[in-house]
Design a protein around this motif. Structure first.
Motif, mmCIF file in Angstrom:
data_model
loop_
_atom_site.group_PDB
_atom_site.id
_atom_site.type_symbol
_atom_site.label_atom_id
_atom_site.label_comp_id
_atom_site.label_asym_id
_atom_site.label_seq_id
_atom_site.Cartn_x
_atom_site.Cartn_y
_atom_site.Cartn_z
ATOM 1 N N TYR A 1 -23.678 -11.712 -26.042
ATOM 2 C CA TYR A 1 -23.162 -13.046 -25.750
ATOM 3 C C TYR A 1 -23.289 -13.986 -26.948
ATOM 4 N N LEU A 2 -24.510 -14.185 -27.409
ATOM 5 C CA LEU A 2 -24.751 -15.212 -28.418
ATOM 6 C C LEU A 2 -24.132 -14.868 -29.768
ATOM 7 N N THR A 3 -24.381 -13.661 -30.267
ATOM 8 C CA THR A 3 -23.827 -13.288 -31.567
ATOM 9 C C THR A 3 -22.320 -13.075 -31.478
ATOM 10 N N ALA A 4 -21.855 -12.445 -30.418
ATOM 11 C CA ALA A 4 -20.410 -12.254 -30.269
ATOM 12 C C ALA A 4 -19.693 -13.598 -30.229
ATOM 13 N N ASN A 5 -20.245 -14.564 -29.529
ATOM 14 C CA ASN A 5 -19.633 -15.881 -29.478
ATOM 15 C C ASN A 5 -19.710 -16.578 -30.835
ATOM 16 N N THR A 6 -20.798 -16.388 -31.559
ATOM 17 C CA THR A 6 -20.930 -16.961 -32.905
ATOM 18 C C THR A 6 -19.848 -16.402 -33.825
ATOM 19 N N VAL A 7 -19.622 -15.104 -33.766
ATOM 20 C CA VAL A 7 -18.563 -14.498 -34.588
ATOM 21 C C VAL A 7 -17.209 -15.070 -34.189
ATOM 22 N N ASN A 8 -16.970 -15.199 -32.907
ATOM 23 C CA ASN A 8 -15.700 -15.733 -32.436
ATOM 24 C C ASN A 8 -15.468 -17.155 -32.949
ATOM 25 N N LEU B 1 -38.241 -21.610 -33.885
ATOM 26 C CA LEU B 1 -37.617 -20.540 -34.660
ATOM 27 C C LEU B 1 -36.404 -21.078 -35.418
ATOM 28 N N GLY B 2 -35.603 -21.918 -34.772
ATOM 29 C CA GLY B 2 -34.442 -22.497 -35.440
ATOM 30 C C GLY B 2 -34.832 -23.292 -36.675
ATOM 31 N N GLY B 3 -35.898 -24.073 -36.559
ATOM 32 C CA GLY B 3 -36.364 -24.834 -37.716
ATOM 33 C C GLY B 3 -36.820 -23.934 -38.841
ATOM 34 N N VAL B 4 -37.596 -22.926 -38.496
ATOM 35 C CA VAL B 4 -38.088 -21.984 -39.509
ATOM 36 C C VAL B 4 -36.922 -21.204 -40.112
ATOM 37 N N TRP B 5 -36.004 -20.740 -39.278
ATOM 38 C CA TRP B 5 -34.898 -19.895 -39.712
ATOM 39 C C TRP B 5 -33.947 -20.639 -40.658
ATOM 40 N N PHE B 6 -33.479 -21.796 -40.200
ATOM 41 C CA PHE B 6 -32.440 -22.495 -40.947
ATOM 42 C C PHE B 6 -32.977 -23.416 -42.038
ATOM 43 N N ALA B 7 -34.185 -23.956 -41.861
ATOM 44 C CA ALA B 7 -34.740 -24.868 -42.875
ATOM 45 C C ALA B 7 -35.738 -24.173 -43.794
ATOM 46 N N GLY B 8 -36.387 -23.114 -43.301
ATOM 47 C CA GLY B 8 -37.410 -22.450 -44.097
ATOM 48 C C GLY B 8 -36.974 -21.145 -44.735
ATOM 49 N N LEU B 9 -36.373 -20.258 -43.951
ATOM 50 C CA LEU B 9 -36.043 -18.926 -44.448
ATOM 51 C C LEU B 9 -34.669 -18.831 -45.112
ATOM 52 N N PHE B 10 -33.661 -19.456 -44.523
ATOM 53 C CA PHE B 10 -32.294 -19.240 -44.977
ATOM 54 C C PHE B 10 -31.497 -20.522 -45.259
ATOM 55 N N PRO B 11 -32.101 -21.596 -45.713
ATOM 56 C CA PRO B 11 -31.298 -22.822 -45.893
ATOM 57 C C PRO B 11 -30.191 -22.673 -46.929
ATOM 58 N N GLN B 12 -30.476 -22.028 -48.047
ATOM 59 C CA GLN B 12 -29.455 -21.890 -49.092
ATOM 60 C C GLN B 12 -28.350 -20.929 -48.667
ATOM 61 N N ALA B 13 -28.725 -19.825 -48.064
ATOM 62 C CA ALA B 13 -27.723 -18.866 -47.599
ATOM 63 C C ALA B 13 -26.854 -19.495 -46.510
ATOM 64 N N TYR C 1 -21.782 -16.277 -42.251
ATOM 65 C CA TYR C 1 -22.291 -17.258 -41.288
ATOM 66 C C TYR C 1 -22.743 -16.569 -39.998
ATOM 67 N N ALA C 2 -21.916 -15.648 -39.501
ATOM 68 C CA ALA C 2 -22.240 -14.953 -38.258
ATOM 69 C C ALA C 2 -23.491 -14.096 -38.400
ATOM 70 N N ALA C 3 -23.692 -13.505 -39.568
ATOM 71 C CA ALA C 3 -24.893 -12.689 -39.784
ATOM 72 C C ALA C 3 -26.149 -13.559 -39.758
ATOM 73 N N ILE C 4 -26.089 -14.715 -40.407
ATOM 74 C CA ILE C 4 -27.256 -15.603 -40.426
ATOM 75 C C ILE C 4 -27.521 -16.173 -39.041
ATOM 76 N N SER C 5 -26.500 -16.752 -38.431
ATOM 77 C CA SER C 5 -26.677 -17.362 -37.112
ATOM 78 C C SER C 5 -26.884 -16.312 -36.033
ATOM 79 N N GLY C 6 -26.202 -15.187 -36.162
ATOM 80 C CA GLY C 6 -26.373 -14.114 -35.186
ATOM 81 C C GLY C 6 -27.775 -13.534 -35.208
ATOM 82 N N GLY C 7 -28.330 -13.366 -36.419
ATOM 83 C CA GLY C 7 -29.708 -12.877 -36.520
ATOM 84 C C GLY C 7 -30.680 -13.805 -35.824
ATOM 85 N N TYR C 8 -30.473 -15.098 -36.024
ATOM 86 C CA TYR C 8 -31.301 -16.096 -35.334
ATOM 87 C C TYR C 8 -31.151 -15.967 -33.814
ATOM 88 N N ASN C 9 -29.921 -15.814 -33.351
ATOM 89 C CA ASN C 9 -29.687 -15.718 -31.908
ATOM 90 C C ASN C 9 -30.301 -14.465 -31.290
#
Length: 137
Positions: free
Chosen positions: A95-102, A23-35, A115-123
């Motif tokens: 836990y995961l998204t709250a920590n990402t925002v922090n 999922l991380g590969g698809v999310w960050f390299a396929g779906l949202f790399p530019q964002a 950044y938190a929205a992109i990474s948080g959605g993945y988490n």
């Protein structure tokens, strides 16, 4: 706690871990790399430094998250799909998204909430997938 370790579903942990990494590969390299690049203040088409840490680090964190979720689900005796989904959401958001925002709300992140929205959605999605896999297997 050591009683819980014997109750762990090791196939579920392995499968959940693999799904989370993929999922991380698809999310960050396929779906949202530019964002993702924009959220970090980089050019949209920038390529990351392909160091070993770039590949191994996220995989290790996925393994730790999956293993920890398996321990918590066994300890909580989660045995139905609804509770697995609720668990995944609580861990994903609480836990995961709250920590990402922090982490993101420091001066090194030019667009912390983006950044938190992109990474948080993945988490959140990753936590849900892991929780459903651990429950199903």
């Amino acid at each position: 706690m050591f009683d819980v370790l014997g109750d762990l579903n090791w196939l579920g942990i392995l499968t959940g871990f693999i799904a989370f990494v993929l999922l991380g590969g698809v999310w960050f390299a396929g779906l949202f790399p530019q964002a993702y690049n924009r959220s970090l203040g980089r050019e949209p088409k920038a390529k990351p430094d392909a160091s070993p840490l770039f590949f191994v680090g996220p995989a290790l964190t996925c393994l730790v998250i999956t293993f920890t979720s398996a321990i918590m689900m066994a300890a909580l005796k989660i045995d139905n799909v609804g509770d697995a989904g609720l668990f995944g959401l609580i861990v994903g958001f609480g836990y995961l998204t709250a920590n990402t925002v922090n982490i993101a709300i420091n001066p090194n992140f030019p667009r912390p909430l983006f950044y938190a929205a992109i990474s948080g959605g993945y988490n959140v999605l990753g936590s849900l997938i892991v929780s459903f896999i651990l429950w199903a297997l």
